[in-house]
Design a protein around this motif. Structure first.
Motif, PDB file in Angstrom:
ATOM      1  N   THR A   1      -5.646   8.465   1.689  1.00 41.36           N
ATOM      2  CA  THR A   1      -6.682   9.435   1.333  1.00 41.36           C
ATOM      3  C   THR A   1      -6.904  10.448   2.449  1.00 41.36           C
ATOM      4  OG1 THR A   1      -8.407   7.901   2.044  1.00 41.36           O
ATOM      5  CG2 THR A   1      -7.867   7.930  -0.304  1.00 41.36           C
TER       6      THR A   1
ATOM      7  N   PHE B   1       0.743   3.881  -3.180  1.00 42.07           N
ATOM      8  CA  PHE B   1       0.301   5.264  -3.081  1.00 42.07           C
ATOM      9  C   PHE B   1       1.447   6.259  -3.179  1.00 42.07           C
ATOM     10  CE2 PHE B   1      -3.267   2.872  -1.353  1.00 42.07           C
ATOM     11  CZ  PHE B   1      -4.227   3.318  -2.246  1.00 42.07           C
TER      12      PHE B   1
ATOM     13  N   GLY C   1       0.820  -1.212   0.000  1.00 42.83           N
ATOM     14  CA  GLY C   1       0.000   0.000   0.000  1.00 42.83           C
ATOM     15  C   GLY C   1       0.851   1.258   0.000  1.00 42.83           C
TER      16      GLY C   1
ATOM     17  N   LEU D   1      -6.145  -1.959   2.416  1.00 39.86           N
ATOM     18  CA  LEU D   1      -7.269  -1.045   2.622  1.00 39.86           C
ATOM     19  C   LEU D   1      -6.961  -0.016   3.706  1.00 39.86           C
ATOM     20  CD1 LEU D   1     -10.373  -3.367   2.305  1.00 39.86           C
ATOM     21  CD2 LEU D   1      -9.641  -1.558   0.743  1.00 39.86           C
TER      22      LEU D   1
ATOM     23  N   ARG E   1      -4.805   2.493   2.171  1.00 40.14           N
ATOM     24  CA  ARG E   1      -5.594   3.344   1.282  1.00 40.14           C
ATOM     25  C   ARG E   1      -6.327   4.417   2.070  1.00 40.14           C
ATOM     26  NH1 ARG E   1     -10.485   4.691   0.371  1.00 40.14           N
ATOM     27  NH2 ARG E   1     -11.281   5.129  -1.682  1.00 40.14           N
TER      28      ARG E   1
END
Length: 98
Positions: A85, A24, A20, A78, A81
């Protein structure tokens, strides 16, 4: 009752967090490069293709270890994520001064 191998789950979580973070960070770098490029679409397409291939490759390696490891990987991705964000929604203090 189904037994869960917490060691394998932990390996999946660790791999998911790394995947992750890389995914990102690559997205941020790709956006940064695309905004400064004459050919933004080419930069974004190549960035997304590379990120997707790496993520699928890591997922494949994790899935080979078992379902518990894959679940840990997915949950951690997740979480990464949601963290990415949340960080992206709040501008840096230097950007707020503008």
């Amino acid at each position: 009752m189904i037994g869960i191998d917490w060691g394998l789950f932990g390996i999946g979580v660790g791999a998911g967090l790394v995947a992750g973070a890389l995914f990102f960070a690559g997205l941020a770098l790709g956006m940064h490069l695309a905004l400064r490029s004459r050919h933004a679409a080419a930069v974004l397409l190549s960035s997304s293709a590379l990120r997707i291939l790496v993520l699928l490759g890591l997922g494949w390696l994790v899935a080979a270890q078992g379902a518990v490891t894959l679940v840990g990987f997915a949950v951690a991705f997740l979480v990464a994520r949601f963290a990415a964000t949340a960080i992206a929604r709040h501008p840096l203090k230097s950007e707020q001064a503008r």
